[in-house]
Motif scaffolding. Structure first.
Motif, PDB file in Angstrom:
ATOM      1  N   TYR B 250       0.853  -1.184   0.000  1.00 51.70           N
ATOM      2  CA  TYR B 250       0.000   0.000   0.000  1.00 51.70           C
ATOM      3  C   TYR B 250       0.890   1.235   0.000  1.00 51.70           C
ATOM      4  O   TYR B 250       1.739   1.374   0.882  1.00 51.70           O
ATOM      5  N   MET B 255      -0.699  13.698  -2.382  1.00 50.93           N
ATOM      6  CA  MET B 255      -1.752  14.652  -2.738  1.00 50.93           C
ATOM      7  C   MET B 255      -1.257  16.091  -2.739  1.00 50.93           C
ATOM      8  O   MET B 255      -2.070  17.018  -2.752  1.00 50.93           O
ATOM      9  N   LEU B 258      -2.413  18.135  -5.462  1.00 52.04           N
ATOM     10  CA  LEU B 258      -3.850  18.381  -5.371  1.00 52.04           C
ATOM     11  C   LEU B 258      -4.159  19.304  -4.190  1.00 52.04           C
ATOM     12  O   LEU B 258      -5.313  19.471  -3.798  1.00 52.04           O
ATOM     13  N   LEU B 260      -3.336  19.011  -0.951  1.00 51.44           N
ATOM     14  CA  LEU B 260      -3.768  18.381   0.293  1.00 51.44           C
ATOM     15  C   LEU B 260      -2.607  17.667   0.981  1.00 51.44           C
ATOM     16  O   LEU B 260      -1.678  17.201   0.328  1.00 51.44           O
ATOM     17  N   GLU B 265      -3.889   8.707   5.250  1.00 50.90           N
ATOM     18  CA  GLU B 265      -5.323   8.383   5.315  1.00 50.90           C
ATOM     19  C   GLU B 265      -5.803   7.677   4.039  1.00 50.90           C
ATOM     20  O   GLU B 265      -6.716   6.863   4.080  1.00 50.90           O
ATOM     21  N   VAL B 266      -5.185   8.018   2.901  1.00 50.59           N
ATOM     22  CA  VAL B 266      -5.583   7.402   1.633  1.00 50.59           C
ATOM     23  C   VAL B 266      -4.379   6.695   1.037  1.00 50.59           C
ATOM     24  O   VAL B 266      -3.356   7.319   0.749  1.00 50.59           O
ATOM     25  N   SER B 267      -4.498   5.365   0.881  1.00 52.41           N
ATOM     26  CA  SER B 267      -3.417   4.564   0.312  1.00 52.41           C
ATOM     27  C   SER B 267      -3.947   3.805  -0.892  1.00 52.41           C
ATOM     28  O   SER B 267      -5.121   3.444  -0.937  1.00 52.41           O
ATOM     29  N   LYS B 268      -3.053   3.562  -1.838  1.00 54.17           N
ATOM     30  CA  LYS B 268      -3.449   2.729  -2.972  1.00 54.17           C
ATOM     31  C   LYS B 268      -2.671   1.435  -2.926  1.00 54.17           C
ATOM     32  O   LYS B 268      -1.468   1.407  -2.693  1.00 54.17           O
ATOM     33  N   CYS B 269      -3.385   0.389  -3.174  1.00 49.77           N
ATOM     34  CA  CYS B 269      -2.797  -0.934  -3.239  1.00 49.77           C
ATOM     35  C   CYS B 269      -2.057  -1.051  -4.566  1.00 49.77           C
ATOM     36  O   CYS B 269      -2.658  -0.918  -5.631  1.00 49.77           O
TER      37      CYS B 269
ATOM     38  N   PHE C  15      -8.761   1.800  -3.401  1.00 47.31           N
ATOM     39  CA  PHE C  15      -7.916   2.423  -2.382  1.00 47.31           C
ATOM     40  C   PHE C  15      -8.427   2.082  -0.987  1.00 47.31           C
ATOM     41  O   PHE C  15      -9.554   1.602  -0.808  1.00 47.31           O
ATOM     42  N   LEU C  16      -7.571   2.377  -0.027  1.00 50.44           N
ATOM     43  CA  LEU C  16      -7.884   2.125   1.375  1.00 50.44           C
ATOM     44  C   LEU C  16      -8.003   3.463   2.084  1.00 50.44           C
ATOM     45  O   LEU C  16      -7.111   4.306   1.983  1.00 50.44           O
ATOM     46  N   ARG C  17      -9.099   3.663   2.826  1.00 52.37           N
ATOM     47  CA  ARG C  17      -9.268   4.872   3.634  1.00 52.37           C
ATOM     48  C   ARG C  17      -9.109   4.483   5.089  1.00 52.37           C
ATOM     49  O   ARG C  17      -9.896   3.685   5.613  1.00 52.37           O
ATOM     50  N   ILE C  61     -10.449  13.027  -8.274  1.00 48.80           N
ATOM     51  CA  ILE C  61     -11.596  13.567  -7.539  1.00 48.80           C
ATOM     52  C   ILE C  61     -12.114  12.556  -6.523  1.00 48.80           C
ATOM     53  O   ILE C  61     -12.408  12.905  -5.369  1.00 48.80           O
ATOM     54  N   LEU C  63     -10.439  10.234  -5.027  1.00 51.91           N
ATOM     55  CA  LEU C  63      -9.480  10.153  -3.926  1.00 51.91           C
ATOM     56  C   LEU C  63      -9.569  11.382  -3.022  1.00 51.91           C
ATOM     57  O   LEU C  63      -9.507  11.268  -1.786  1.00 51.91           O
ATOM     58  N   VAL C  64      -9.732  12.550  -3.620  1.00 55.87           N
ATOM     59  CA  VAL C  64      -9.828  13.784  -2.836  1.00 55.87           C
ATOM     60  C   VAL C  64     -11.088  13.763  -1.963  1.00 55.87           C
ATOM     61  O   VAL C  64     -11.045  14.132  -0.782  1.00 55.87           O
ATOM     62  N   ALA C  66     -12.588  11.129  -0.800  1.00 60.98           N
ATOM     63  CA  ALA C  66     -12.352  10.157   0.279  1.00 60.98           C
ATOM     64  C   ALA C  66     -11.488  10.771   1.365  1.00 60.98           C
ATOM     65  O   ALA C  66     -11.722  10.575   2.557  1.00 60.98           O
ATOM     66  N   LYS C  67     -10.476  11.509   0.943  1.00 62.27           N
ATOM     67  CA  LYS C  67      -9.589  12.183   1.905  1.00 62.27           C
ATOM     68  C   LYS C  67     -10.362  13.215   2.728  1.00 62.27           C
ATOM     69  O   LYS C  67     -10.260  13.263   3.945  1.00 62.27           O
ATOM     70  N   LYS C  68     -11.187  14.036   2.047  1.00 54.74           N
ATOM     71  CA  LYS C  68     -11.861  15.147   2.732  1.00 54.74           C
ATOM     72  C   LYS C  68     -13.040  14.689   3.581  1.00 54.74           C
ATOM     73  O   LYS C  68     -13.208  15.123   4.714  1.00 54.74           O
TER      74      LYS C  68
ATOM     75  N   HIS D 165      -8.187  19.651 -10.188  1.00 52.62           N
ATOM     76  CA  HIS D 165      -7.976  18.222  -9.947  1.00 52.62           C
ATOM     77  C   HIS D 165      -7.249  17.531 -11.104  1.00 52.62           C
ATOM     78  O   HIS D 165      -7.136  16.297 -11.121  1.00 52.62           O
TER      79      HIS D 165
END
Lengths: 283, 283, 283, 283
Positions: B250, B255, B258, B260, B265-269, C15-17, C61, C63-64, C66-68, D165
């Motif tokens: 992960y 970000m 973007l 941020l 908090e946000v991961s990609k596999c 993705f994982l949050r 978008i 992902l953003v 999900a983050k926010k 974005h």
């Protein structure tokens, strides 16, 4: 304290290598696995990572070698990778590399080859392996897999052992169908024309499976056909490691209770005899 | 004349064994592979099938044993199959059997167990193997596979070997996630409570992977965690054959461009580090 | 000039949050698809991309958001995504979002929940969809799929239509087994407790499939059981879109020619009646 | 009382039809799905099965038709099946049949066609559908799927919509690669040379994707290429139902931090943009 399985590595380094000669493009898309064993195992026992080459670095090295050397043949590329790890890192005790090709073929329009367009034709997948222990020879293997073949006659299975658990009838005219896997060794690495040999072996396999085009050749069993394939392959390389024809059984549908005589015209494929389940073991 | 791979057999004997105690039903659905090697290889060399036990007969025998003996445990069933082939057929030089379970669990409604309804819950697949050479001991293995675990902290990877191909940053707080495979040996077959040991080992694995529930335990590398799992399993059985945790990586999504700050908090596999490609070899 | 299929989008935004409350971690891993239709189709007809929102931007978008906002529920997240596209881009004529959950569950050690370790338990996958046309209502769907259920008695199939092509025997005691798919609509989006309703519907399905725990309930056909499930689900939501139980057929193995009477103790799973082939059509 | 989804049927009727002309063999292996809707829904509501044609009978009928009529073309076979159900069973309100071919090709040895040996070459799968409502026309569709194509230049994506974005760079020379799915309608069923048209359409698709063999043709977007394919297919049949090119994205590997300039020679395939997730809906 024993460490049981201290081989580690990167398993799916998949990439496309594009080679250009003027406007004509050549592609090789491959999937590479590279595994290492180190001379010590402190990372397993103590969590000391100081000699560990991260799998991310392994991936980078494979990509860099592809960029610098290209992929002249799958086998040469696997050799390059093994040599790089053995000569660069003194902590590497063993290296193994597997390379598999995505079967892109050049598109043809009305017989004319296209300069930059390709189609994927998976009628048998080419792969190879190279491995080396420190102070040992570099050994190269190659093979073909997922080659699905069928002959609709000239196959039977008779005279087998019978007892109270036997329900299979004898058959002298059945469909023989399966997925072929064949892996051979080139022995210690010398200068081979890997592409040429691979193509000849593929032809051997098709010939040994199917026999002459005008009449075929009778197969008395799956086993005999596998052995015929092996003998023919052995005439091209020093050693056959393994030949498997994963049978797909076709049973003639019994249509008597539907009022019809089915002269082997309609057959149903029963479950594939997949090799999968024993194969869960790691390299 | 050499025959390279003369092991053959039936790979996918899949069936359900229903056991009834009054109105209460118990199910065991299994997938069985049974392979044999014969004392001679005439079927490969000459097409003489007189000693060949057809794979159809192998299938019948497995079904008959399930009918007669039931499946008290996967391991006992694998032992029964091996013993049957070794004692019944003098032409069998070697027998190996693999048994894998379909993970049916009894349904519960508001905590009450249902007498005949089941749900499939694949959170780790149980399997076993038994093998025997003529005049040799019957050896039993067991294992768990496809057990997917994740810890979202208490994992890092630092202090590794670095050179010009290194791009991986050091990390002391990352996600550790993977698919666990663990196979062990019971040594020569004695009377074990196979179900009880298997369940205890599963608990060991979960515990060694995750640490105490209130704080976890820091993993300095994939390798150290694998070794911890092995050590704990070894406390229950005579030998661990193999432990593999096929990592899923992960990566924290960057970000910054973007606007941020992503505090993990946000991961990609990224691609799974599947073991698949080296595994094409037959048993 | 007509453009037939001008829906496009990003299909696998996985993705994982991670959400943290002190030392306790919560995870939601999801796979998101977001598709759009634009008000014009110049990109299809003229290659004019000026209104095209790249699929890479769609991914950013998602992902953003999900983050926010986090992922309070799958359904709320799908609603957030649709609203964002509809309010931000005036060239969007239609938006549809699908969200599917990776079934991570908190690990428990001896009944104690672990603060940051999880196990994957795929016993029914939760998904949802939201869609909106410009000036139309935002509609929300949810569902469960890949839920495998079995009952070993209290199921039959009798009194069906017969003609010269009928070979199926009547049966009043068979195994009923299948993979359940159920999708429902919440109608126009209001404030629902999506988690609570989803869990209740899952219970309804198990109950309608299996009947009371001490005796079950007789199913005279696949069709009747599907309808019972639908009726019970309808008591919770405004509309059931679709319920499918993809049967797996178990046939009692005939052991007469092996000298045995098989009282439904050994069954073989015939081919799954997968829904796959008609499903090749795009959204 | 409403029944939502009362379509049912058999999904995987897979069999091989062997046709012999003297010693020369011809094979057609197909996978057939046949679904029905009945005029009433008593089986769903009351468990009354008296009008239900069992899926086992559906399977028998498909096999009998294959035995009696052969499979002259996939499309004709699908038409035969629909007609049989509509004329034989007055309780059938709607019938739909899907037929997909296993891509067996005759083996050639040194250019000579083999009389009874075949190889599986999956470079685009042929399928068709036929459907009919009682008192309505019989409509025939056909298509190709799983056709993987790549062009290594003459593709770009520029001038797209941008906002905060957007992180995708503009590119005028990228790899275009994808898996093509195309489905068209022959309208109401007349006498077509289905084999001939299918082969011509396949050629059209390859041509529209890749352009002239000596120079290609620039694709300004995925969308424009899909539309070009559709326009060319439309010149052969009355209607294109759907054309999808499921992109596979190749990103040029950034090798700056490895000290190398990568002139698009090494690319990595990012995740496939699979259509899968929206497709969970039943026919």
């Amino acid at each position: 304290l024993k460490v049981l399985n201290c081989e580690y590595g990167k398993n799916t380094i998949k990439f496309l290598r594009l080679h250009r000669e003027g406007k004509k493009h050549f592609v090789k898309e491959v999937e590479v696995c590279t595994h290492l064993r180190l001379t010590s195992a402190h990372e397993y026992l103590d969590g000391n990572n100081s000699l560990v080459i991260p799998t991310d670095t392994i991936k980078n090295i494979v990509l860099v070698l592809a960029k610098k050397n290209g992929i002249p043949t799958l086998e040469q590329f696997a050799i390059d990778i093994c040599k790089h790890f053995m000569t660069t890192f003194c902590q590497v005790a063993y290296v193994k590399t597997y390379v598999q090709e995505v079967p892109w073929q050049r598109l043809h329009e009305n017989g004319v080859p296209h300069i930059h367009s390709f189609i994927c034709v998976p009628d048998g997948i080419r792969f190879c392996e190279a491995e080396q222990c420190r102070n040992g020879p570099l050994v190269v293997f190659a093979g073909i897999k997922d080659l699905k073949l069928m002959k609709t006659t000239q196959s039977g299975f008779e005279g087998f052992f019978k007892n109270e658990h036997t329900t299979l009838p004898e058959r002298h005219d059945r469909i023989l169908c399966g997925e072929l896997f064949c892996k051979w060794s080139y022995g210690e690495c010398k200068d081979f024309d890997f592409d040429c040999i691979w193509n000849k072996i593929r032809e051997c396999i098709l010939e040994a499976f199917s026999g002459p085009p005008d009449c075929g050749e009778y197969s008395p069993s799956y086993q005999k056909t596998v052995n015929s394939i092996q003998m023919l392959v052995l005439s091209k390389v020093s050693q056959v490691i393994e030949t498997v024809l994963n049978n797909t059984f076709y049973n003639v549908v019994d249509m008597k209770n539907l009022g019809l005589t089915n002269d082997k015209e309609v057959s149903k494929c029963s479950k594939h005899n997949l090799p999968g389940l024993f194969r869960h073991t790691q390299p």
